[in-house]
Design an enzyme around this catalytic site. Structure first.
Site, PDB file in Angstrom:
ATOM      1  N   CYS A  35       0.846  -1.186   0.000  1.00  0.00           N
ATOM      2  CA  CYS A  35       0.000   0.000   0.000  1.00  0.00           C
ATOM      3  C   CYS A  35       0.885   1.242   0.000  1.00  0.00           C
ATOM      4  CB  CYS A  35      -0.879  -0.035   1.264  1.00  0.00           C
ATOM      5  SG  CYS A  35      -1.934   1.402   1.511  1.00  0.00           S
ATOM      6  N   GLY A  36       0.367   2.330  -0.497  1.00  0.00           N
ATOM      7  CA  GLY A  36       1.106   3.585  -0.441  1.00  0.00           C
ATOM      8  C   GLY A  36       1.380   4.035   0.988  1.00  0.00           C
TER       9      GLY A  36
END
Length: 181
Positions: A35-36
């Site tokens: 995930c970012g």
């Protein structure tokens, strides 16, 4: 029902109670490896190292419900977290945190700390809100978890004190954690 009433599965498959966390300040966070927001593991670990001797516990709950950003097995998640971020705080088995299949703990947390929106004055809050409005508008409805790395701060008595959305940096919780400790 109290937060200490819930039973959970650790990342190693052991069934445990929340009871041993009584009297501790807790940060409960749903996580993902792809995930970012995954770099937040680093600051979560910093908080843990800084305050664990004072009674802070961070409890990580990997979830694959948001863009399939946690596809691996529990053992893969554990290895990833240790190798890349030196995570030593407790991790739990992959857990559903929203919708009908959400673990009861997360249903409790989201009822106790409703969604109040993203801080759209910050770029990450503006981007995540726009993404969800365009691609997954139903995610913005209700109080459920909106994305990976939603953080709940729990006091020593087991009360949910605050909810920090994905876009809030873990170190932003430092002042509130210090007050609770």
């Amino acid at each position: 029902m109290s937060i200490y009433s819930y039973k959970l599965e650790t990342i190693k498959g052991e069934r445990v109670s929340m009871e041993p966390y009584k009297g501790k300040v807790l940060v409960i966070v749903n996580t993902a490896s792809k995930c970012g927001f995954t770099p937040q593991y680093s600051d979560l670990q910093k908080l843990y190292e800084e305050y664990k001797e004072h009674g802070l516990e961070i409890l990580g709950f990997p979830s694959n419900q948001f863009g399939e950003q946690e596809p691996g097995a529990n053992s893969d998640v554990q290895s990833f977290c240790q190798i890349n971020y030196g995570v030593s705080f407790p991790l739990f088995a992959k857990t559903d945190v929203r919708d009908e299949t959400a673990h009861p703990l997360f249903k409790y947390l989201t009822e106790a700390a409703p969604f109040e929106g993203f801080d759209t004055s910050e770029p990450s809050g503006k981007m995540l809100n726009a993404f969800l409005e365009e691609k997954l508008p139903h995610y913005l409805q209700g109080n459920s978890i909106k994305w990976n790395f939603t953080k709940f701060l729990i006091d020593r008595e087991g009360r949910v004190v605050n909810r920090y959305e994905s876009t809030a940096e873990p170190l932003d919780m430092r002042g509130e954690i210090e007050r609770l400790l």
